[in-house]
Design a protein around this motif. Structure first.
Motif, PDB file in Angstrom:
ATOM      1  N   ALA A 139     103.446   0.314  -7.075  1.00 48.71           N
ATOM      2  CA  ALA A 139     103.660   2.125  -7.953  1.00 48.71           C
ATOM      3  C   ALA A 139     104.338   1.406  -9.177  1.00 48.71           C
ATOM      4  O   ALA A 139     104.231   1.864 -10.213  1.00 48.71           O
ATOM      5  N   ASP A 140     104.399   0.030  -8.853  1.00 53.74           N
ATOM      6  CA  ASP A 140     105.344  -1.014 -10.370  1.00 53.74           C
ATOM      7  C   ASP A 140     104.084  -1.498 -11.260  1.00 53.74           C
ATOM      8  O   ASP A 140     104.847  -1.937 -11.807  1.00 53.74           O
ATOM      9  N   LYS A 141     103.439  -0.968 -10.847  1.00 57.41           N
ATOM     10  CA  LYS A 141     102.547  -2.227 -11.893  1.00 57.41           C
ATOM     11  C   LYS A 141     102.319  -1.528 -13.121  1.00 57.41           C
ATOM     12  O   LYS A 141     102.484  -2.601 -14.421  1.00 57.41           O
ATOM     13  N   PRO A 142     102.413  -0.261 -13.315  1.00 56.71           N
ATOM     14  CA  PRO A 142     101.724   0.021 -14.757  1.00 56.71           C
ATOM     15  C   PRO A 142     103.058  -0.394 -15.869  1.00 56.71           C
ATOM     16  O   PRO A 142     102.906  -1.215 -16.588  1.00 56.71           O
ATOM     17  N   ALA A 143     104.343  -0.059 -15.043  1.00 54.06           N
ATOM     18  CA  ALA A 143     105.533  -0.384 -16.459  1.00 54.06           C
ATOM     19  C   ALA A 143     105.912  -1.907 -16.185  1.00 54.06           C
ATOM     20  O   ALA A 143     106.229  -2.180 -17.286  1.00 54.06           O
ATOM     21  N   LYS A 144     105.370  -2.825 -14.910  1.00 54.63           N
ATOM     22  CA  LYS A 144     105.544  -4.165 -15.699  1.00 54.63           C
ATOM     23  C   LYS A 144     104.648  -4.920 -16.414  1.00 54.63           C
ATOM     24  O   LYS A 144     104.525  -6.181 -16.459  1.00 54.63           O
ATOM     25  N   TYR A 145     103.201  -4.154 -15.770  1.00 56.70           N
ATOM     26  CA  TYR A 145     102.266  -5.282 -16.715  1.00 56.70           C
ATOM     27  C   TYR A 145     101.840  -3.891 -17.880  1.00 56.70           C
ATOM     28  O   TYR A 145     100.158  -3.771 -18.012  1.00 56.70           O
ATOM     29  N   PRO A 146     102.633  -3.448 -18.490  1.00 57.76           N
ATOM     30  CA  PRO A 146     102.323  -2.403 -19.737  1.00 57.76           C
ATOM     31  C   PRO A 146     100.853  -1.807 -20.199  1.00 57.76           C
ATOM     32  O   PRO A 146     100.510  -1.080 -21.016  1.00 57.76           O
ATOM     33  N   LEU A 147     100.406  -3.179 -20.415  1.00 57.00           N
ATOM     34  CA  LEU A 147      99.546  -3.494 -21.774  1.00 57.00           C
ATOM     35  C   LEU A 147      97.928  -2.312 -21.924  1.00 57.00           C
ATOM     36  O   LEU A 147      97.278  -2.249 -22.340  1.00 57.00           O
ATOM     37  N   LEU A 148      97.938  -3.134 -20.095  1.00 57.50           N
ATOM     38  CA  LEU A 148      96.578  -2.759 -19.562  1.00 57.50           C
ATOM     39  C   LEU A 148      96.656  -1.451 -19.538  1.00 57.50           C
ATOM     40  O   LEU A 148      95.262  -0.737 -20.114  1.00 57.50           O
ATOM     41  N   PHE A 149      97.373  -1.063 -18.935  1.00 62.06           N
ATOM     42  CA  PHE A 149      96.987   0.432 -19.648  1.00 62.06           C
ATOM     43  C   PHE A 149      97.466   1.422 -20.984  1.00 62.06           C
ATOM     44  O   PHE A 149      97.529   2.293 -20.799  1.00 62.06           O
ATOM     45  N   GLN A 150      97.810   1.168 -21.728  1.00 64.95           N
ATOM     46  CA  GLN A 150      98.487   1.120 -22.929  1.00 64.95           C
ATOM     47  C   GLN A 150      97.141   1.544 -23.326  1.00 64.95           C
ATOM     48  O   GLN A 150      96.098   1.856 -24.501  1.00 64.95           O
ATOM     49  N   GLU A 151      96.430   0.031 -23.111  1.00 63.32           N
ATOM     50  CA  GLU A 151      94.663  -0.387 -24.130  1.00 63.32           C
ATOM     51  C   GLU A 151      93.072   0.441 -23.012  1.00 63.32           C
ATOM     52  O   GLU A 151      92.121   0.784 -23.895  1.00 63.32           O
ATOM     53  N   ALA A 152      93.665   0.433 -21.836  1.00 57.44           N
ATOM     54  CA  ALA A 152      93.070   1.541 -21.127  1.00 57.44           C
ATOM     55  C   ALA A 152      92.318   2.708 -21.389  1.00 57.44           C
ATOM     56  O   ALA A 152      92.911   3.975 -21.768  1.00 57.44           O
ATOM     57  N   SER A 153      91.001   3.224 -21.462  1.00 57.30           N
ATOM     58  CA  SER A 153      90.448   5.070 -21.638  1.00 57.30           C
ATOM     59  C   SER A 153      90.322   5.352 -20.211  1.00 57.30           C
ATOM     60  O   SER A 153      90.356   6.704 -20.153  1.00 57.30           O
TER      61      SER A 153
END
Lengths: 214, 214
Positions: A139-153
Protein backbone atom coordinates in the motif's frame (compact mmCIF):
# COMPACT_ATOMS: atom_id res chain seq x y z
CA UNK A 1 19.10 15.48 -20.82
CA UNK A 2 17.20 18.77 -21.14
CA UNK A 3 17.32 18.66 -24.94
CA UNK A 4 16.27 15.01 -24.89
CA UNK A 5 13.19 15.89 -22.81
CA UNK A 6 12.50 18.84 -25.11
CA UNK A 7 12.70 16.67 -28.24
CA UNK A 8 10.45 14.10 -26.58
CA UNK A 9 7.87 16.76 -25.67
CA UNK A 10 7.83 18.20 -29.19
CA UNK A 11 7.31 14.80 -30.77
CA UNK A 12 4.59 14.03 -28.20
CA UNK A 13 2.78 17.23 -29.20
CA UNK A 14 2.94 16.19 -32.88
CA UNK A 15 1.47 12.78 -32.01
CA UNK A 16 -1.31 14.43 -29.99
CA UNK A 17 -2.18 16.62 -32.98
CA UNK A 18 -2.38 13.65 -35.32
CA UNK A 19 -4.52 11.61 -32.92
CA UNK A 20 -6.81 14.59 -32.33
CA UNK A 21 -7.38 14.91 -36.06
CA UNK A 22 -7.94 11.18 -36.44
CA UNK A 23 -10.08 11.09 -33.26
CA UNK A 24 -8.15 8.13 -31.88
CA UNK A 25 -7.90 7.77 -28.11
CA UNK A 26 -4.48 6.70 -26.78
CA UNK A 27 -4.04 5.38 -23.25
CA UNK A 28 -0.67 4.70 -21.60
CA UNK A 29 -0.61 1.84 -19.05
CA UNK A 30 2.18 2.24 -16.49
CA UNK A 31 3.09 -0.12 -13.63
CA UNK A 32 5.82 -2.05 -11.87
CA UNK A 33 6.97 -5.27 -13.55
CA UNK A 34 4.40 -7.98 -12.94
CA UNK A 35 1.52 -5.78 -11.79
CA UNK A 36 -0.66 -7.40 -14.42
CA UNK A 37 -0.81 -5.01 -17.40
CA UNK A 38 -0.80 -7.83 -19.95
CA UNK A 39 -3.35 -9.87 -17.99
CA UNK A 40 -5.55 -6.79 -17.85
CA UNK A 41 -5.29 -6.45 -21.64
CA UNK A 42 -6.17 -10.14 -22.06
CA UNK A 43 -9.39 -9.44 -20.14
CA UNK A 44 -10.06 -6.06 -21.75
CA UNK A 45 -9.61 -6.71 -25.45
CA UNK A 46 -12.41 -9.31 -25.81
CA UNK A 47 -14.85 -6.80 -24.30
CA UNK A 48 -13.90 -4.09 -26.78
CA UNK A 49 -13.10 -5.68 -30.13
CA UNK A 50 -16.69 -6.21 -31.24
CA UNK A 51 -17.57 -2.54 -30.75
CA UNK A 52 -14.33 -0.68 -31.41
CA UNK A 53 -11.22 -0.86 -33.52
CA UNK A 54 -8.41 -1.28 -31.05
CA UNK A 55 -4.65 -1.54 -31.41
CA UNK A 56 -1.91 -2.21 -28.88
CA UNK A 57 1.63 -0.86 -28.60
CA UNK A 58 3.76 -3.24 -26.53
CA UNK A 59 6.81 -1.71 -24.86
CA UNK A 60 9.43 -4.12 -23.59
CA UNK A 61 13.11 -3.95 -22.76
CA UNK A 62 13.64 -7.15 -24.73
CA UNK A 63 11.59 -10.12 -25.99
CA UNK A 64 8.14 -10.29 -27.59
CA UNK A 65 6.64 -12.38 -24.77
CA UNK A 66 3.83 -9.93 -23.97
CA UNK A 67 3.08 -9.34 -27.64
CA UNK A 68 2.75 -13.11 -28.12
CA UNK A 69 0.32 -13.33 -25.20
CA UNK A 70 -1.93 -10.83 -27.00
CA UNK A 71 -1.80 -12.65 -30.34
CA UNK A 72 -5.19 -14.01 -31.30
CA UNK A 73 -7.24 -11.23 -29.75
CA UNK A 74 -7.89 -9.75 -33.17
CA UNK A 75 -6.04 -6.49 -32.65
CA UNK A 76 -2.95 -5.23 -34.44
CA UNK A 77 0.09 -5.13 -32.14
CA UNK A 78 3.12 -2.94 -32.63
CA UNK A 79 6.13 -4.06 -30.61
CA UNK A 80 8.77 -1.64 -29.31
CA UNK A 81 11.92 -3.16 -27.84
CA UNK A 82 13.73 -0.42 -25.96
CA UNK A 83 17.05 -2.36 -25.96
CA UNK A 84 17.67 -1.79 -22.30
CA UNK A 85 15.92 1.56 -21.82
CA UNK A 86 13.48 1.65 -18.92
CA UNK A 87 10.64 3.63 -20.52
CA UNK A 88 9.02 4.49 -23.84
CA UNK A 89 9.66 7.79 -25.60
CA UNK A 90 7.55 9.60 -28.16
CA UNK A 91 10.01 8.94 -31.00
CA UNK A 92 9.38 5.17 -30.65
CA UNK A 93 5.63 5.74 -30.40
CA UNK A 94 5.70 7.63 -33.71
CA UNK A 95 7.38 4.62 -35.35
CA UNK A 96 4.99 2.18 -33.68
CA UNK A 97 1.99 4.19 -34.89
CA UNK A 98 3.22 4.08 -38.49
CA UNK A 99 2.20 0.42 -38.80
CA UNK A 100 -1.44 1.20 -37.92
CA UNK A 101 -4.13 2.65 -40.17
CA UNK A 102 -5.18 5.51 -37.90
CA UNK A 103 -8.27 6.23 -40.00
CA UNK A 104 -9.65 2.89 -38.90
CA UNK A 105 -8.85 3.00 -35.17
CA UNK A 106 -10.81 4.16 -32.13
CA UNK A 107 -8.39 3.24 -29.38
CA UNK A 108 -4.69 2.54 -28.92
CA UNK A 109 -3.54 1.04 -25.63
CA UNK A 110 0.15 1.35 -24.85
CA UNK A 111 1.68 -1.15 -22.45
CA UNK A 112 4.73 0.71 -21.19
CA UNK A 113 7.91 -0.92 -19.86
CA UNK A 114 7.41 -2.29 -16.33
CA UNK A 115 8.72 0.57 -14.19
CA UNK A 116 7.03 2.88 -11.66
CA UNK A 117 9.52 5.72 -12.05
CA UNK A 118 10.67 6.84 -15.51
CA UNK A 119 7.61 6.20 -17.69
CA UNK A 120 5.75 8.81 -15.61
CA UNK A 121 8.28 11.45 -16.68
CA UNK A 122 7.77 11.03 -20.41
CA UNK A 123 4.73 12.34 -22.22
CA UNK A 124 4.44 10.09 -25.27
CA UNK A 125 1.42 11.74 -26.85
CA UNK A 126 -1.17 9.79 -24.86
CA UNK A 127 -4.51 11.24 -23.78
CA UNK A 128 -4.32 9.56 -20.37
CA UNK A 129 -1.79 7.80 -18.21
CA UNK A 130 -3.33 4.87 -16.32
CA UNK A 131 -1.42 3.59 -13.30
CA UNK A 132 -1.70 -0.09 -12.39
CA UNK A 133 -0.65 -1.14 -8.88
CA UNK A 134 -1.13 -4.71 -7.72
CA UNK A 135 -1.97 -5.40 -4.08
CA UNK A 136 1.09 -7.58 -3.29
CA UNK A 137 3.34 -4.63 -4.12
CA UNK A 138 2.12 -3.00 -0.94
CA UNK A 139 0.00 0.00 0.00
CA UNK A 140 3.03 2.30 0.27
CA UNK A 141 3.71 2.48 -3.45
CA UNK A 142 1.89 5.79 -4.13
CA UNK A 143 3.79 7.54 -1.31
CA UNK A 144 7.12 6.10 -2.47
CA UNK A 145 6.67 6.71 -6.22
CA UNK A 146 4.47 9.82 -6.22
CA UNK A 147 4.97 11.24 -9.72
CA UNK A 148 3.01 8.52 -11.50
CA UNK A 149 0.02 9.04 -9.22
CA UNK A 150 0.14 12.79 -9.77
CA UNK A 151 0.26 12.30 -13.54
CA UNK A 152 -2.30 9.50 -13.83
CA UNK A 153 -5.98 9.96 -14.72
CA UNK A 154 -7.01 6.53 -13.45
CA UNK A 155 -5.56 4.07 -10.95
CA UNK A 156 -6.23 0.37 -11.34
CA UNK A 157 -5.63 -1.55 -8.11
CA UNK A 158 -5.09 -5.04 -9.48
CA UNK A 159 -4.90 -8.55 -7.96
CA UNK A 160 -7.47 -7.84 -5.25
CA UNK A 161 -8.11 -11.61 -5.16
CA UNK A 162 -4.85 -11.83 -3.14
CA UNK A 163 -6.10 -9.51 -0.37
CA UNK A 164 -6.98 -12.37 2.04
CA UNK A 165 -3.37 -13.62 1.93
CA UNK A 166 -1.36 -10.41 2.27
CA UNK A 167 -1.05 -7.27 4.36
CA UNK A 168 -2.51 -4.46 2.29
CA UNK A 169 -3.87 -1.46 4.16
CA UNK A 170 -6.58 -0.24 1.81
CA UNK A 171 -7.32 2.86 3.86
CA UNK A 172 -3.67 3.94 3.91
CA UNK A 173 -3.45 3.29 0.16
CA UNK A 174 -6.58 5.33 -0.61
CA UNK A 175 -5.54 8.19 1.68
CA UNK A 176 -2.05 8.40 0.19
CA UNK A 177 -3.51 8.45 -3.32
CA UNK A 178 -5.92 11.23 -2.31
CA UNK A 179 -3.07 13.28 -0.88
CA UNK A 180 -1.17 13.07 -4.18
CA UNK A 181 -4.12 13.46 -6.52
CA UNK A 182 -7.55 14.18 -5.09
CA UNK A 183 -9.26 13.51 -8.40
CA UNK A 184 -7.76 10.14 -9.18
CA UNK A 185 -10.46 7.46 -9.45
CA UNK A 186 -9.45 3.99 -8.23
CA UNK A 187 -10.86 0.83 -9.78
CA UNK A 188 -10.12 -2.36 -7.80
CA UNK A 189 -9.67 -5.27 -10.21
CA UNK A 190 -8.96 -8.96 -10.29
CA UNK A 191 -8.12 -10.43 -13.67
CA UNK A 192 -8.32 -13.90 -12.10
CA UNK A 193 -11.87 -13.42 -10.80
CA UNK A 194 -13.10 -10.92 -13.40
CA UNK A 195 -13.69 -8.13 -10.91
CA UNK A 196 -13.69 -4.49 -11.99
CA UNK A 197 -12.99 -5.25 -15.65
CA UNK A 198 -16.39 -3.93 -16.77
CA UNK A 199 -15.85 -0.71 -14.85
CA UNK A 200 -12.46 -0.21 -16.51
CA UNK A 201 -13.94 -1.01 -19.93
CA UNK A 202 -16.72 1.55 -19.28
CA UNK A 203 -14.10 4.15 -18.39
CA UNK A 204 -12.36 3.44 -21.73
CA UNK A 205 -15.64 3.59 -23.67
CA UNK A 206 -16.55 6.93 -22.10
CA UNK A 207 -13.14 8.33 -23.05
CA UNK A 208 -13.45 6.96 -26.60
CA UNK A 209 -16.79 8.80 -26.96
CA UNK A 210 -15.33 12.01 -25.56
CA UNK A 211 -12.48 11.82 -28.05
CA UNK A 212 -14.90 11.39 -30.98
CA UNK A 213 -16.77 14.57 -30.06
CA UNK A 214 -13.66 16.52 -29.02
CA UNK B 1 25.51 9.52 -21.16
CA UNK B 2 28.85 7.84 -21.92
CA UNK B 3 30.77 10.25 -19.70
CA UNK B 4 28.19 9.82 -16.94
CA UNK B 5 28.68 6.05 -17.05
CA UNK B 6 32.44 6.54 -17.10
CA UNK B 7 32.36 8.84 -14.07
CA UNK B 8 30.11 6.36 -12.27
CA UNK B 9 32.48 3.47 -13.03
CA UNK B 10 35.53 5.40 -11.80
CA UNK B 11 33.85 6.33 -8.54
CA UNK B 12 32.66 2.71 -8.12
CA UNK B 13 36.26 1.52 -8.50
CA UNK B 14 37.37 3.98 -5.79
CA UNK B 15 34.66 2.70 -3.46
CA UNK B 16 35.67 -0.91 -4.14
CA UNK B 17 39.29 -0.05 -3.22
CA UNK B 18 38.27 1.56 0.06
CA UNK B 19 35.98 -1.34 1.03
CA UNK B 20 38.70 -3.85 0.11
CA UNK B 21 41.13 -2.08 2.43
CA UNK B 22 38.54 -1.87 5.20
CA UNK B 23 37.41 -5.47 4.53
CA UNK B 24 33.76 -4.43 4.47
CA UNK B 25 31.38 -6.48 2.34
CA UNK B 26 28.80 -4.47 0.36
CA UNK B 27 25.75 -6.11 -1.18
CA UNK B 28 23.32 -4.37 -3.54
CA UNK B 29 19.67 -5.53 -3.36
CA UNK B 30 17.78 -4.93 -6.60
CA UNK B 31 14.12 -5.67 -7.35
CA UNK B 32 10.83 -4.34 -8.68
CA UNK B 33 8.86 -2.05 -6.37
CA UNK B 34 7.16 -4.13 -3.71
CA UNK B 35 9.13 -7.37 -4.17
CA UNK B 36 9.92 -7.31 -0.45
CA UNK B 37 13.46 -5.93 -0.06
CA UNK B 38 12.59 -4.04 3.13
CA UNK B 39 10.69 -7.01 4.58
CA UNK B 40 13.71 -9.18 3.82
CA UNK B 41 15.93 -6.73 5.71
CA UNK B 42 13.51 -6.75 8.65
CA UNK B 43 13.98 -10.53 8.82
CA UNK B 44 17.71 -10.48 8.11
CA UNK B 45 19.05 -7.80 10.43
CA UNK B 46 18.03 -9.49 13.73
CA UNK B 47 19.91 -12.62 12.64
CA UNK B 48 23.10 -10.67 11.94
CA UNK B 49 23.41 -7.83 14.43
CA UNK B 50 24.67 -9.96 17.35
CA UNK B 51 27.55 -11.35 15.30
CA UNK B 52 28.40 -8.59 12.83
CA UNK B 53 28.47 -4.84 12.51
CA UNK B 54 25.97 -4.08 9.80
CA UNK B 55 24.86 -0.85 8.12
CA UNK B 56 22.14 -0.16 5.57
CA UNK B 57 22.00 2.30 2.69
CA UNK B 58 18.38 3.01 1.77
CA UNK B 59 17.78 4.23 -1.78
CA UNK B 60 14.41 5.80 -2.48
CA UNK B 61 13.01 8.20 -5.05
CA UNK B 62 11.41 10.16 -2.22
CA UNK B 63 10.35 9.62 1.40
CA UNK B 64 12.10 7.90 4.31
CA UNK B 65 9.38 5.26 4.72
CA UNK B 66 11.72 2.28 4.28
CA UNK B 67 14.39 3.83 6.50
CA UNK B 68 11.76 4.29 9.22
CA UNK B 69 10.74 0.63 8.94
CA UNK B 70 14.34 -0.32 9.69
CA UNK B 71 14.67 1.99 12.69
CA UNK B 72 15.12 0.07 15.91
CA UNK B 73 17.08 -2.83 14.41
CA UNK B 74 20.27 -1.44 15.86
CA UNK B 75 22.02 -0.65 12.59
CA UNK B 76 23.05 2.74 11.21
CA UNK B 77 21.00 3.73 8.18
CA UNK B 78 22.08 6.15 5.51
CA UNK B 79 19.21 7.43 3.38
CA UNK B 80 19.64 8.45 -0.25
CA UNK B 81 16.72 10.23 -1.91
CA UNK B 82 17.33 10.21 -5.62
CA UNK B 83 14.81 13.04 -6.24
CA UNK B 84 13.12 11.26 -9.08
CA UNK B 85 16.03 9.22 -10.45
CA UNK B 86 15.26 5.54 -10.89
CA UNK B 87 18.53 4.02 -9.63
CA UNK B 88 21.47 4.67 -7.31
CA UNK B 89 24.83 5.85 -8.62
CA UNK B 90 28.26 5.53 -7.05
CA UNK B 91 28.53 9.25 -6.32
CA UNK B 92 25.58 8.98 -3.91
CA UNK B 93 27.00 5.81 -2.38
CA UNK B 94 30.24 7.64 -1.61
CA UNK B 95 28.26 10.30 0.25
CA UNK B 96 26.13 7.69 2.04
CA UNK B 97 29.27 5.82 3.15
CA UNK B 98 30.74 8.97 4.68
CA UNK B 99 28.31 8.77 7.62
CA UNK B 100 29.55 5.28 8.58
CA UNK B 101 32.71 4.36 10.49
CA UNK B 102 34.04 1.83 7.99
CA UNK B 103 36.67 0.58 10.44
CA UNK B 104 33.86 -0.80 12.56
CA UNK B 105 31.71 -2.41 9.86
CA UNK B 106 31.57 -5.93 8.44
CA UNK B 107 28.64 -5.59 6.07
CA UNK B 108 26.74 -2.87 4.23
CA UNK B 109 23.46 -3.78 2.58
CA UNK B 110 22.17 -1.37 -0.05
CA UNK B 111 18.47 -1.33 -0.78
CA UNK B 112 18.35 0.10 -4.28
CA UNK B 113 15.39 1.99 -5.80
CA UNK B 114 12.59 -0.39 -6.78
CA UNK B 115 13.31 -0.96 -10.46
CA UNK B 116 14.25 -4.07 -12.45
CA UNK B 117 15.96 -2.18 -15.26
CA UNK B 118 18.36 0.67 -14.51
CA UNK B 119 19.96 -0.36 -11.20
CA UNK B 120 21.43 -3.37 -12.99
CA UNK B 121 23.33 -1.04 -15.33
CA UNK B 122 25.16 0.86 -12.61
CA UNK B 123 28.09 -0.61 -10.69
CA UNK B 124 28.03 1.28 -7.39
CA UNK B 125 31.06 -0.34 -5.80
CA UNK B 126 29.23 -3.36 -4.42
CA UNK B 127 30.79 -6.82 -4.14
CA UNK B 128 27.58 -8.52 -5.24
CA UNK B 129 24.28 -7.65 -6.81
CA UNK B 130 21.42 -9.67 -5.32
CA UNK B 131 18.21 -9.84 -7.36
CA UNK B 132 14.91 -10.21 -5.52
CA UNK B 133 11.88 -11.37 -7.52
CA UNK B 134 8.58 -12.03 -5.79
CA UNK B 135 6.34 -14.81 -7.06
CA UNK B 136 3.28 -12.62 -7.85
CA UNK B 137 5.40 -10.68 -10.36
CA UNK B 138 5.33 -13.77 -12.56
CA UNK B 139 7.83 -16.34 -13.77
CA UNK B 140 8.57 -14.39 -16.95
CA UNK B 141 10.52 -11.59 -15.24
CA UNK B 142 14.04 -13.00 -15.86
CA UNK B 143 13.35 -13.41 -19.57
CA UNK B 144 11.84 -9.93 -19.83
CA UNK B 145 14.46 -8.08 -17.76
CA UNK B 146 17.57 -10.18 -18.46
CA UNK B 147 20.41 -7.82 -17.51
CA UNK B 148 19.81 -7.98 -13.77
CA UNK B 149 19.90 -11.79 -13.82
CA UNK B 150 23.11 -11.78 -15.82
CA UNK B 151 24.72 -9.36 -13.37
CA UNK B 152 23.43 -10.88 -10.13
CA UNK B 153 25.35 -13.31 -7.89
CA UNK B 154 22.27 -14.50 -6.04
CA UNK B 155 18.57 -14.60 -6.80
CA UNK B 156 16.05 -14.45 -3.99
CA UNK B 157 12.63 -15.71 -5.04
CA UNK B 158 10.45 -14.06 -2.42
CA UNK B 159 6.81 -14.44 -1.31
CA UNK B 160 6.67 -18.17 -1.95
CA UNK B 161 3.84 -18.28 0.61
CA UNK B 162 1.62 -16.91 -2.18
CA UNK B 163 2.34 -19.83 -4.54
CA UNK B 164 -0.96 -21.66 -3.75
CA UNK B 165 -2.94 -18.60 -4.88
CA UNK B 166 -1.19 -17.59 -8.09
CA UNK B 167 0.07 -18.97 -11.38
CA UNK B 168 3.83 -19.18 -11.08
CA UNK B 169 5.59 -21.72 -13.27
CA UNK B 170 8.63 -22.59 -11.15
CA UNK B 171 10.18 -24.77 -13.84
CA UNK B 172 9.92 -22.04 -16.47
CA UNK B 173 11.36 -19.53 -14.01
CA UNK B 174 14.32 -21.77 -13.10
CA UNK B 175 15.03 -22.65 -16.73
CA UNK B 176 14.95 -19.03 -17.86
CA UNK B 177 17.31 -18.06 -15.04
CA UNK B 178 19.68 -20.89 -16.02
CA UNK B 179 19.68 -19.75 -19.64
CA UNK B 180 20.72 -16.24 -18.58
CA UNK B 181 23.16 -17.18 -15.85
CA UNK B 182 24.01 -20.84 -15.30
CA UNK B 183 25.77 -20.11 -12.00
CA UNK B 184 23.05 -18.08 -10.33
CA UNK B 185 21.89 -19.74 -7.10
CA UNK B 186 18.19 -19.30 -6.26
CA UNK B 187 16.95 -19.11 -2.68
CA UNK B 188 13.15 -19.35 -2.32
CA UNK B 189 12.02 -17.21 0.61
CA UNK B 190 8.93 -16.17 2.51
CA UNK B 191 9.33 -13.31 4.96
CA UNK B 192 5.83 -14.03 6.22
CA UNK B 193 6.57 -17.68 7.06
CA UNK B 194 10.30 -17.34 7.75
CA UNK B 195 11.34 -19.63 4.92
CA UNK B 196 14.78 -19.38 3.35
CA UNK B 197 15.95 -16.54 5.59
CA UNK B 198 18.60 -18.70 7.28
CA UNK B 199 19.94 -19.80 3.92
CA UNK B 200 20.23 -16.18 2.77
CA UNK B 201 21.88 -15.19 6.05
CA UNK B 202 24.37 -18.07 5.63
CA UNK B 203 25.16 -16.83 2.13
CA UNK B 204 25.87 -13.37 3.59
CA UNK B 205 28.01 -14.80 6.40
CA UNK B 206 30.08 -16.83 3.96
CA UNK B 207 30.68 -13.74 1.84
CA UNK B 208 31.60 -11.66 4.94
CA UNK B 209 34.23 -14.30 5.82
CA UNK B 210 35.58 -14.35 2.27
CA UNK B 211 35.92 -10.59 2.33
CA UNK B 212 37.85 -10.67 5.62
CA UNK B 213 40.43 -13.07 4.17
CA UNK B 214 40.50 -11.46 0.73
Amino acid sequence: MQSLLQANAEKAAEIKDILKTKKVLMVNLISSPGAGKTSLLEKTLPKLVDKYNVAVIEGDVETDLDGKRLDGYGVPISLINTNGACHLESISIEKALSVFDLDKLDLIIIENVGNLVCPAEFDIGEDYKVAVVSTPEGADKPAKYPLLFQEASLLINNKIDLLPYINFDKEFFTNEVKKLNGNLPIIPTSCKNDIGIDEWVSWLEQKIKMKKTD
